[in-house]
Design a protein around this motif. Structure first.
Motif, PDB file in Angstrom:
ATOM      1  N   LEU A 149      -4.111  10.512   1.194  1.00 41.55           N
ATOM      2  CA  LEU A 149      -4.008  10.346   2.640  1.00 41.55           C
ATOM      3  C   LEU A 149      -3.483  11.634   3.266  1.00 41.55           C
ATOM      4  CD1 LEU A 149      -4.244   8.223   4.974  1.00 41.55           C
ATOM      5  CD2 LEU A 149      -1.779   7.833   4.645  1.00 41.55           C
ATOM      6  N   PRO A 150      -4.208  12.217   4.225  1.00 42.61           N
ATOM      7  CA  PRO A 150      -3.692  13.424   4.874  1.00 42.61           C
ATOM      8  C   PRO A 150      -2.385  13.161   5.614  1.00 42.61           C
ATOM      9  CG  PRO A 150      -6.037  13.149   5.309  1.00 42.61           C
ATOM     10  CD  PRO A 150      -5.556  11.875   4.678  1.00 42.61           C
ATOM     11  N   SER A 151      -1.553  14.156   5.696  1.00 41.47           N
ATOM     12  CA  SER A 151      -0.290  14.041   6.421  1.00 41.47           C
ATOM     13  C   SER A 151      -0.554  13.659   7.873  1.00 41.47           C
ATOM     14  CB  SER A 151       0.465  15.364   6.361  1.00 41.47           C
ATOM     15  OG  SER A 151       1.662  15.296   7.111  1.00 41.47           O
ATOM     16  N   GLY A 152       0.145  12.640   8.341  1.00 43.59           N
ATOM     17  CA  GLY A 152       0.021  12.205   9.715  1.00 43.59           C
ATOM     18  C   GLY A 152      -1.105  11.233   9.977  1.00 43.59           C
ATOM     19  N   ALA A 153      -1.990  11.017   8.997  1.00 40.92           N
ATOM     20  CA  ALA A 153      -3.103  10.087   9.168  1.00 40.92           C
ATOM     21  C   ALA A 153      -2.631   8.652   8.960  1.00 40.92           C
ATOM     22  CB  ALA A 153      -4.226  10.418   8.192  1.00 40.92           C
ATOM     23  N   THR A 154      -3.389   7.701   9.494  1.00 38.16           N
ATOM     24  CA  THR A 154      -3.101   6.280   9.338  1.00 38.16           C
ATOM     25  C   THR A 154      -3.998   5.695   8.266  1.00 38.16           C
ATOM     26  OG1 THR A 154      -2.484   6.057  11.671  1.00 38.16           O
ATOM     27  CG2 THR A 154      -3.077   4.037  10.497  1.00 38.16           C
ATOM     28  N   LEU A 155      -3.391   5.064   7.258  1.00 41.48           N
ATOM     29  CA  LEU A 155      -4.157   4.391   6.219  1.00 41.48           C
ATOM     30  C   LEU A 155      -4.729   3.097   6.788  1.00 41.48           C
ATOM     31  CD1 LEU A 155      -5.045   4.226   3.234  1.00 41.48           C
ATOM     32  CD2 LEU A 155      -2.881   3.023   2.771  1.00 41.48           C
ATOM     33  N   LEU A 156      -6.044   2.957   6.717  1.00 43.39           N
ATOM     34  CA  LEU A 156      -6.713   1.799   7.306  1.00 43.39           C
ATOM     35  C   LEU A 156      -7.149   0.771   6.279  1.00 43.39           C
ATOM     36  CD1 LEU A 156      -9.059   3.561   9.905  1.00 43.39           C
ATOM     37  CD2 LEU A 156      -6.810   2.520  10.326  1.00 43.39           C
ATOM     38  N   ALA A 157      -7.498   1.210   5.065  1.00 47.66           N
ATOM     39  CA  ALA A 157      -8.003   0.266   4.062  1.00 47.66           C
ATOM     40  C   ALA A 157      -7.757   0.826   2.673  1.00 47.66           C
ATOM     41  CB  ALA A 157      -9.491   0.000   4.275  1.00 47.66           C
ATOM     42  N   ARG A 158      -7.685  -0.089   1.698  1.00 44.39           N
ATOM     43  CA  ARG A 158      -7.476   0.304   0.314  1.00 44.39           C
ATOM     44  C   ARG A 158      -8.159  -0.709  -0.596  1.00 44.39           C
ATOM     45  NH1 ARG A 158      -1.012  -1.329   0.171  1.00 44.39           N
ATOM     46  NH2 ARG A 158      -1.322  -3.601   0.288  1.00 44.39           N
ATOM     47  N   SER A 159      -8.289  -0.335  -1.865  1.00 44.25           N
ATOM     48  CA  SER A 159      -8.719  -1.265  -2.902  1.00 44.25           C
ATOM     49  C   SER A 159      -7.834  -1.044  -4.114  1.00 44.25           C
ATOM     50  CB  SER A 159     -10.193  -1.053  -3.262  1.00 44.25           C
ATOM     51  OG  SER A 159     -10.373   0.206  -3.889  1.00 44.25           O
ATOM     52  N   THR A 160      -7.985  -1.893  -5.105  1.00 49.06           N
ATOM     53  CA  THR A 160      -7.151  -1.770  -6.301  1.00 49.06           C
ATOM     54  C   THR A 160      -7.391  -0.431  -6.998  1.00 49.06           C
ATOM     55  OG1 THR A 160      -7.199  -4.160  -6.620  1.00 49.06           O
ATOM     56  CG2 THR A 160      -6.568  -2.824  -8.508  1.00 49.06           C
ATOM     57  N   VAL A 161      -8.638  -0.004  -7.071  1.00 52.32           N
ATOM     58  CA  VAL A 161      -8.975   1.237  -7.767  1.00 52.32           C
ATOM     59  C   VAL A 161      -8.682   2.464  -6.907  1.00 52.32           C
ATOM     60  CG1 VAL A 161     -10.880   2.563  -8.790  1.00 52.32           C
ATOM     61  CG2 VAL A 161     -10.714   0.099  -9.178  1.00 52.32           C
ATOM     62  N   THR A 162      -8.933   2.353  -5.603  1.00 51.85           N
ATOM     63  CA  THR A 162      -8.871   3.506  -4.707  1.00 51.85           C
ATOM     64  C   THR A 162      -7.844   3.265  -3.605  1.00 51.85           C
ATOM     65  OG1 THR A 162     -11.221   3.921  -5.163  1.00 51.85           O
ATOM     66  CG2 THR A 162     -10.255   5.049  -3.269  1.00 51.85           C
ATOM     67  N   PRO A 163      -6.701   3.928  -3.655  1.00 57.11           N
ATOM     68  CA  PRO A 163      -5.629   3.654  -2.687  1.00 57.11           C
ATOM     69  C   PRO A 163      -5.993   4.003  -1.251  1.00 57.11           C
ATOM     70  CG  PRO A 163      -4.750   4.791  -4.618  1.00 57.11           C
ATOM     71  CD  PRO A 163      -6.234   4.853  -4.714  1.00 57.11           C
ATOM     72  N   VAL A 164      -6.892   4.970  -1.059  1.00 61.93           N
ATOM     73  CA  VAL A 164      -7.298   5.357   0.302  1.00 61.93           C
ATOM     74  C   VAL A 164      -8.794   5.093   0.442  1.00 61.93           C
ATOM     75  CG1 VAL A 164      -7.419   7.214   2.012  1.00 61.93           C
ATOM     76  CG2 VAL A 164      -5.498   7.118   0.402  1.00 61.93           C
ATOM     77  N   GLN A 165      -9.118   3.953   1.027  1.00 62.36           N
ATOM     78  CA  GLN A 165     -10.511   3.600   1.267  1.00 62.36           C
ATOM     79  C   GLN A 165     -10.947   3.950   2.692  1.00 62.36           C
ATOM     80  OE1 GLN A 165     -13.086   2.533  -0.376  1.00 62.36           O
ATOM     81  NE2 GLN A 165     -12.338   1.742  -2.328  1.00 62.36           N
ATOM     82  N   ALA A 166      -9.999   4.090   3.596  1.00 61.74           N
ATOM     83  CA  ALA A 166     -10.323   4.487   4.967  1.00 61.74           C
ATOM     84  C   ALA A 166      -9.055   5.007   5.624  1.00 61.74           C
ATOM     85  CB  ALA A 166     -10.883   3.312   5.769  1.00 61.74           C
ATOM     86  N   PHE A 167      -9.224   6.016   6.482  1.00 60.17           N
ATOM     87  CA  PHE A 167      -8.078   6.513   7.242  1.00 60.17           C
ATOM     88  C   PHE A 167      -8.545   7.010   8.603  1.00 60.17           C
ATOM     89  CE2 PHE A 167      -9.326  10.431   4.936  1.00 60.17           C
ATOM     90  CZ  PHE A 167      -9.365  11.362   5.969  1.00 60.17           C
ATOM     91  N   ARG A 168      -7.613   7.054   9.520  1.00 67.18           N
ATOM     92  CA  ARG A 168      -7.834   7.587  10.863  1.00 67.18           C
ATOM     93  C   ARG A 168      -6.896   8.761  11.071  1.00 67.18           C
ATOM     94  NH1 ARG A 168     -11.351   7.666  15.018  1.00 67.18           N
ATOM     95  NH2 ARG A 168     -11.796   5.445  14.672  1.00 67.18           N
ATOM     96  N   ALA A 169      -7.472   9.888  11.513  1.00 63.84           N
ATOM     97  CA  ALA A 169      -6.683  11.072  11.870  1.00 63.84           C
ATOM     98  C   ALA A 169      -7.135  11.508  13.251  1.00 63.84           C
ATOM     99  CB  ALA A 169      -6.873  12.192  10.851  1.00 63.84           C
ATOM    100  N   GLY A 170      -6.476  11.024  14.274  1.00 61.29           N
ATOM    101  CA  GLY A 170      -6.861  11.333  15.636  1.00 61.29           C
ATOM    102  C   GLY A 170      -8.252  10.823  15.953  1.00 61.29           C
ATOM    103  N   SER A 171      -9.149  11.729  16.297  1.00 61.81           N
ATOM    104  CA  SER A 171     -10.520  11.359  16.651  1.00 61.81           C
ATOM    105  C   SER A 171     -11.406  11.141  15.427  1.00 61.81           C
ATOM    106  CB  SER A 171     -11.141  12.471  17.515  1.00 61.81           C
ATOM    107  OG  SER A 171     -11.167  13.698  16.784  1.00 61.81           O
ATOM    108  N   ALA A 172     -10.875  11.368  14.238  1.00 56.02           N
ATOM    109  CA  ALA A 172     -11.678  11.342  13.019  1.00 56.02           C
ATOM    110  C   ALA A 172     -11.410  10.090  12.192  1.00 56.02           C
ATOM    111  CB  ALA A 172     -11.389  12.579  12.172  1.00 56.02           C
ATOM    112  N   LEU A 173     -12.491   9.501  11.691  1.00 52.45           N
ATOM    113  CA  LEU A 173     -12.420   8.345  10.808  1.00 52.45           C
ATOM    114  C   LEU A 173     -13.052   8.707   9.478  1.00 52.45           C
ATOM    115  CD1 LEU A 173     -11.962   5.272  10.276  1.00 52.45           C
ATOM    116  CD2 LEU A 173     -14.271   4.916  11.209  1.00 52.45           C
ATOM    117  N   GLY A 174     -12.347   8.451   8.385  1.00 50.07           N
ATOM    118  CA  GLY A 174     -12.883   8.648   7.052  1.00 50.07           C
ATOM    119  C   GLY A 174     -13.082   7.313   6.361  1.00 50.07           C
ATOM    120  N   LEU A 175     -14.259   7.107   5.778  1.00 57.34           N
ATOM    121  CA  LEU A 175     -14.582   5.879   5.048  1.00 57.34           C
ATOM    122  C   LEU A 175     -15.023   6.251   3.641  1.00 57.34           C
ATOM    123  CD1 LEU A 175     -16.769   4.004   7.717  1.00 57.34           C
ATOM    124  CD2 LEU A 175     -14.324   3.680   7.261  1.00 57.34           C
ATOM    125  N   GLN A 176     -14.315   5.787   2.628  1.00 58.35           N
ATOM    126  CA  GLN A 176     -14.746   6.052   1.260  1.00 58.35           C
ATOM    127  C   GLN A 176     -15.953   5.189   0.902  1.00 58.35           C
ATOM    128  OE1 GLN A 176     -13.553   8.451  -1.190  1.00 58.35           O
ATOM    129  NE2 GLN A 176     -15.604   7.763  -1.702  1.00 58.35           N
TER     130      GLN A 176
END
Length: 236
Positions: A149-176
């Motif tokens: 998870l990038p510093s300052g980003a919000t963790l949005l979703a996770r799974s057992t295998v993958t701790p960061v499945q989605a995050f929000r960093a300002g205007s940017a959304l990341g989806l694994q």
């Protein structure tokens, strides 16, 4: 005045914008979607964030730090960092999420854990793109690397295998995971070299799972991606 375009960076021929393009056509028909591949260009001529309405960075089989084989990745990470600084609507999917994380200073771990197939993720925080999917949507996974998870980003979703499945960093959304696919797009994947990663019978299992999952998840995905398209439209 001509609307600014949505730039899509594509890394594999079979991994296109799919439902993102459908959402954009429905919500922002005046915004052109421009798809480019810059993987093998050491100094690609990419537009500045000020010249874009949005940025989508898709998945692919390479690693987020595989600059030796794909020198264009460095330019993609640079554009992602500048896009977040400029408050540009950004969507990173799978490899695109990992590149976004790296652009924001987070590590990506190669071979962290393989997830291929349909499985749920746990949604941890509210976000307009994920909201229509509910608290534990079943989605398509196809990866083995994992981003921190990038510093300052919000963790949005996770799974057992993958701790960061989605995050929000300002205007940017990341989806694994792959929210952008429907059945025809999955068929394109199953006809591609990516299918070589599947175990015997894996393609048939994925088709059967898709027939159960997609009727429920695709409408929610389109509704969520409409929120991204709206942000792009407002920026155009």
């Amino acid at each position: 005045m001509t609307a600014r375009p949505l730039l899509v960076l594509q890394h594999a021929p079979w991994e296109g914008p799919a439902l993102v393009a459908r959402a954009l056509a429905a919500r922002a028909p005046g915004v052109e979607l421009v798809t480019r591949s810059v993987l093998d260009h050491a100094a690609p001529d990419l537009p500045a964030p000020a010249d874009l309405a949005g940025l989508v960075v898709l998945g692919g089989p390479m690693g987020a730090d595989d600059d030796a084989r794909h020198p264009g990745l460095a330019a993609e990470r640079s554009l992602l960092a500048r896009a977040v600084d400029a408050d540009l609507p950004v969507l990173g999917v799978c490899l695109g999420m990992q590149l976004l994380a790296r652009a924001l200073g987070a590590a990506v771990h190669a071979g962290h854990g393989t997830e291929i197939g349909f499985a749920p993720v746990e949604v941890l925080a509210d976000d307009p793109v994920l909201r229509p999917l509910g608290p534990a949507p079943t989605v398509l996974h196809w990866h083995s690397d994992a981003a921190e998870l990038p510093s300052g980003a919000t963790l949005l979703a996770r799974s057992t295998v993958t701790p960061v499945q989605a995050f929000r960093a300002g205007s940017a959304l990341g989806l694994q995971f792959h929210l952008e696919l429907d059945a025809p797009d999955l068929e394109a994947w199953l006809a591609s070299p990516a299918a070589g990663e599947l175990a015997p019978g894996g393609a048939s299992e994925l088709r059967a799972a898709a027939a159960e999952v997609f009727p429920a998840v695709v409408p929610g995905a389109l509704s969520g991606l409409a929120a991204f398209a709206d942000a792009v439209r407002d920026r155009a």
